[in-house]
Motif scaffolding. Sequence first.
Motif, PDB file in Angstrom:
ATOM      1  N   ALA A 176       1.342  -1.207  -0.088  1.00  0.00           N
ATOM      2  CA  ALA A 176       0.128  -0.604   0.411  1.00  0.00           C
ATOM      3  C   ALA A 176       0.966   1.154  -0.135  1.00  0.00           C
ATOM      4  CB  ALA A 176      -0.925  -0.015   1.297  1.00  0.00           C
ATOM      5  N   TYR A 177       0.453   2.029  -0.820  1.00  0.00           N
ATOM      6  CA  TYR A 177       1.568   3.564  -1.144  1.00  0.00           C
ATOM      7  C   TYR A 177       0.614   4.772  -1.262  1.00  0.00           C
ATOM      8  CZ  TYR A 177       4.834   6.960  -2.817  1.00  0.00           C
ATOM      9  OH  TYR A 177       4.584   8.219  -3.672  1.00  0.00           O
ATOM     10  N   GLU A 221      -2.378   4.761   0.318  1.00  0.00           N
ATOM     11  CA  GLU A 221      -3.888   4.458   0.472  1.00  0.00           C
ATOM     12  C   GLU A 221      -4.742   4.959   1.162  1.00  0.00           C
ATOM     13  OE1 GLU A 221      -4.856   3.143  -2.598  1.00  0.00           O
ATOM     14  OE2 GLU A 221      -3.364   1.744  -3.662  1.00  0.00           O
ATOM     15  N   ASP A 229       4.652   0.954   1.883  1.00  0.00           N
ATOM     16  CA  ASP A 229       5.817   1.277   0.909  1.00  0.00           C
ATOM     17  C   ASP A 229       5.738   2.871   0.811  1.00  0.00           C
ATOM     18  OD1 ASP A 229       7.316   1.299  -0.652  1.00  0.00           O
ATOM     19  OD2 ASP A 229       6.325   1.371  -2.265  1.00  0.00           O
ATOM     20  N   ASN A 233       9.018   5.232   0.012  1.00  0.00           N
ATOM     21  CA  ASN A 233       8.482   4.402  -0.899  1.00  0.00           C
ATOM     22  C   ASN A 233       9.700   3.386  -1.995  1.00  0.00           C
ATOM     23  OD1 ASN A 233       7.769   5.306  -4.495  1.00  0.00           O
ATOM     24  ND2 ASN A 233       6.661   3.875  -2.892  1.00  0.00           N
ATOM     25  N   HIS A 254       6.740  -0.952  -5.861  1.00  0.00           N
ATOM     26  CA  HIS A 254       5.314  -1.957  -5.965  1.00  0.00           C
ATOM     27  C   HIS A 254       5.753  -3.732  -5.986  1.00  0.00           C
ATOM     28  CE1 HIS A 254       2.609  -4.566  -7.545  1.00  0.00           C
ATOM     29  NE2 HIS A 254       1.694  -4.649  -6.661  1.00  0.00           N
ATOM     30  N   ALA A 305       7.909  -4.230  -2.502  1.00  0.00           N
ATOM     31  CA  ALA A 305       6.626  -3.962  -1.808  1.00  0.00           C
ATOM     32  C   ALA A 305       6.241  -5.372  -1.346  1.00  0.00           C
ATOM     33  CB  ALA A 305       6.012  -2.513  -1.601  1.00  0.00           C
ATOM     34  N   ALA A 307      -4.311  -3.182  -2.855  1.00  0.00           N
ATOM     35  CA  ALA A 307      -4.793  -2.829  -1.671  1.00  0.00           C
ATOM     36  C   ALA A 307      -5.932  -1.618  -1.994  1.00  0.00           C
ATOM     37  CB  ALA A 307      -3.989  -1.919  -0.881  1.00  0.00           C
ATOM     38  N   ASP A 308      -6.452  -1.707  -3.093  1.00  0.00           N
ATOM     39  CA  ASP A 308      -7.214  -0.927  -4.070  1.00  0.00           C
ATOM     40  C   ASP A 308      -8.542  -1.766  -3.977  1.00  0.00           C
ATOM     41  OD1 ASP A 308      -6.093  -2.148  -5.811  1.00  0.00           O
ATOM     42  OD2 ASP A 308      -5.703  -0.067  -7.135  1.00  0.00           O
ATOM     43  N   LYS A 365      -3.886   1.897 -22.346  1.00  0.00           N
ATOM     44  CA  LYS A 365      -3.379   1.669 -21.462  1.00  0.00           C
ATOM     45  C   LYS A 365      -3.300  -0.212 -21.673  1.00  0.00           C
ATOM     46  CE  LYS A 365      -2.838   0.243 -16.427  1.00  0.00           C
ATOM     47  NZ  LYS A 365      -2.445   0.710 -15.201  1.00  0.00           N
ATOM     48  N   ARG A 404     -11.441  -6.992 -13.156  1.00  0.00           N
ATOM     49  CA  ARG A 404     -11.228  -6.472 -13.209  1.00  0.00           C
ATOM     50  C   ARG A 404     -11.847  -5.333 -12.226  1.00  0.00           C
ATOM     51  NH1 ARG A 404      -5.587  -3.476 -12.616  1.00  0.00           N
ATOM     52  NH2 ARG A 404      -4.761  -3.622 -10.700  1.00  0.00           N
ATOM     53  N   ARG A 418     -10.731   1.346  -9.702  1.00  0.00           N
ATOM     54  CA  ARG A 418     -10.767   1.467  -8.286  1.00  0.00           C
ATOM     55  C   ARG A 418     -11.224   1.712  -7.915  1.00  0.00           C
ATOM     56  NH1 ARG A 418      -5.987   2.961  -5.917  1.00  0.00           N
ATOM     57  NH2 ARG A 418      -4.136   2.931  -6.389  1.00  0.00           N
ATOM     58  N   LYS A 424      -6.193   7.425  -6.728  1.00  0.00           N
ATOM     59  CA  LYS A 424      -5.922   6.965  -7.923  1.00  0.00           C
ATOM     60  C   LYS A 424      -4.705   6.582  -8.188  1.00  0.00           C
ATOM     61  CE  LYS A 424      -3.912  11.867  -8.210  1.00  0.00           C
ATOM     62  NZ  LYS A 424      -4.519  12.965  -7.308  1.00  0.00           N
ATOM     63  N   THR A 425      -4.389   5.585  -9.822  1.00  0.00           N
ATOM     64  CA  THR A 425      -3.192   4.768  -9.447  1.00  0.00           C
ATOM     65  C   THR A 425      -1.857   5.395  -9.264  1.00  0.00           C
ATOM     66  OG1 THR A 425      -2.035   3.909 -11.334  1.00  0.00           O
ATOM     67  CG2 THR A 425      -3.875   5.638 -12.461  1.00  0.00           C
ATOM     68  N   TYR A 440       0.309   5.044 -11.126  1.00  0.00           N
ATOM     69  CA  TYR A 440       1.489   4.288 -12.294  1.00  0.00           C
ATOM     70  C   TYR A 440       0.668   5.067 -13.374  1.00  0.00           C
ATOM     71  CZ  TYR A 440       3.533   0.780 -10.529  1.00  0.00           C
ATOM     72  OH  TYR A 440       3.801  -0.651  -9.485  1.00  0.00           O
TER      73      TYR A 440
HETATM   74  N1  UDP Z   1       1.689   0.557  -4.590  1.00  0.00           N
HETATM   75  C1  UDP Z   1       3.251   0.683  -4.112  1.00  0.00           C
HETATM   76  N2  UDP Z   1       4.060   0.993  -4.191  1.00  0.00           N
HETATM   77  C2  UDP Z   1       4.242   1.894  -5.117  1.00  0.00           C
HETATM   78  C3  UDP Z   1       3.082   1.826  -5.626  1.00  0.00           C
HETATM   79  C4  UDP Z   1       2.108   0.935  -6.067  1.00  0.00           C
HETATM   80  O1  UDP Z   1       2.829  -0.285  -2.592  1.00  0.00           O
HETATM   81  O2  UDP Z   1       5.191   3.076  -5.254  1.00  0.00           O
HETATM   82  C5  UDP Z   1       0.581  -0.025  -4.671  1.00  0.00           C
HETATM   83  C6  UDP Z   1      -0.599   0.094  -4.597  1.00  0.00           C
HETATM   84  O3  UDP Z   1      -0.442   0.514  -3.497  1.00  0.00           O
HETATM   85  C7  UDP Z   1      -1.610  -0.514  -4.570  1.00  0.00           C
HETATM   86  C8  UDP Z   1      -0.688  -1.522  -5.925  1.00  0.00           C
HETATM   87  O4  UDP Z   1       0.810  -1.094  -5.564  1.00  0.00           O
HETATM   88  O5  UDP Z   1      -2.097  -1.691  -3.818  1.00  0.00           O
HETATM   89  C9  UDP Z   1      -0.460  -1.136  -7.246  1.00  0.00           C
HETATM   90  O6  UDP Z   1      -0.688  -0.262  -7.401  1.00  0.00           O
HETATM   91  P1  UDP Z   1      -1.613   0.923  -8.872  1.00  0.00           P
HETATM   92  O7  UDP Z   1      -2.974   0.815  -8.380  1.00  0.00           O
HETATM   93  O8  UDP Z   1      -1.638   2.327  -8.265  1.00  0.00           O
HETATM   94  O9  UDP Z   1      -2.206   0.394  -9.773  1.00  0.00           O
HETATM   95  P2  UDP Z   1      -2.970  -0.482 -10.975  1.00  0.00           P
HETATM   96  O10 UDP Z   1      -3.676  -1.040 -10.220  1.00  0.00           O
HETATM   97  O11 UDP Z   1      -3.089   1.363 -11.075  1.00  0.00           O
HETATM   98  O12 UDP Z   1      -1.700  -0.589 -11.996  1.00  0.00           O
END
Ligand code: UDP
Length: 321
Positions: free
Chosen positions: A12-13, A15, A45, A73, A76, A79, A97-98, A134, A200, A203, A207-208, A210
């Motif tokens: 979780a970063y 979140e 993280d 940080n 991901h 972490a 975690a989202d 994406k 899937r 969210r 926010k994402t 990435y």
């Molecule tokens: N996350 C993390 N460190 C980071 C970036 C993301 O631990 O530097 C975690 C974030 O909290 C989430 C997961 O990795 O639980 C996926 O990130 P995100 O939802 O932003 O990515 P997406 O689903 O958009 O690919």
Amino acid sequence: MDKKLLSIVAPAYNEEEVIETFCTTISDLCAKITGYDYEIVIINDGSSDKTESIMHRIQQDNSHITYVSLSRNFGHEIAVTAGLDHAKGDIVILMDADLQDTPSIIPEMIAKYEEGYDIVNAKRSTRDGETFLKKFTAKAFYKVFSASSGKVKMPENVGNYRLVSRRAVESFKELRETHRFARGLFCWIGFPTTEIEFAREARFAGKTKYNYKTMINYAIEGLTSFTVAPLRWATYAGCLAILFAICYTIYVLFMVFTNDPNLQPGWSSMTIIMLFFGSLQLIFLGVIGEYLGRIFNETKNRPLYFIKEYSPYYNPNKKPQ
Ligand code: UDP
Ligand code: MG
């Protein structure tokens, strides 16, 4: 008979909007699974928002929940590795975690594990809430990756959501490289693997983390940490270029011997050829540089992460009640 332990691991970063809902949703769901105790391990993280204080509060009310805060940080991938290092379960489920990774398929994943699979990948059947670009770049990435990674076949549209058995976790933990690409590493370690499909979600909140820049970096990381095939592409491209040069020379010589009136001091063709080969060389210099950089980073052999804080009741040996 002793119950088996199920570990849910989520990085979780920042979140703060979702982490509490995530923990309660997962906790409610896991409590209903028969035959398993459970623990929820959140890897904080280096969040700069309230994630840590929220975790601190909710773990007091629920002994199944623990967290580990990293010193900054780390991203991901690291972490997730920290999470696997700390999970004690006989089976570990990795998820974001989202709440994008639909929790309701967890019992189905466990059923697959009980059938004898060590790794159960959750494959995304839809990618709601993601832009066309994406989706397109993700598809292109899988194509390039599987075309260049030899015996390691990475399934398409499988993210980080997966169940991993204890012996697969132990194998994964032996891979301590700095440049990590977990979903590739899980293919690399082998073991009986299967997948189940899920839709899937978008969210739940927040926010994402990435954007396109991080995604391009991630794709390059994934490819280069896995295969030296791009180096070989340099050789192939070089061979092709030489073939082209030989043909062109024959053509020019033919013009010379037949006194072709079109034969001019060829400024434009020279320029084009020089530009072409100049850029080709630069591109592959870049590719070589990528690998050189990675050798540099790996030889430093640094620890992957540092821990700032454990949740107050964290006990590395004790299974939760
Ligand atoms: N996350 C993390 N460190 C980071 C970036 C993301 O631990 O530097 C975690 C974030 O909290 C989430 C997961 O990795 O639980 C996926 O990130 P995100 O939802 O932003 O990515 P997406 O689903 O958009 O690919
Ligand atoms: Mg997400």
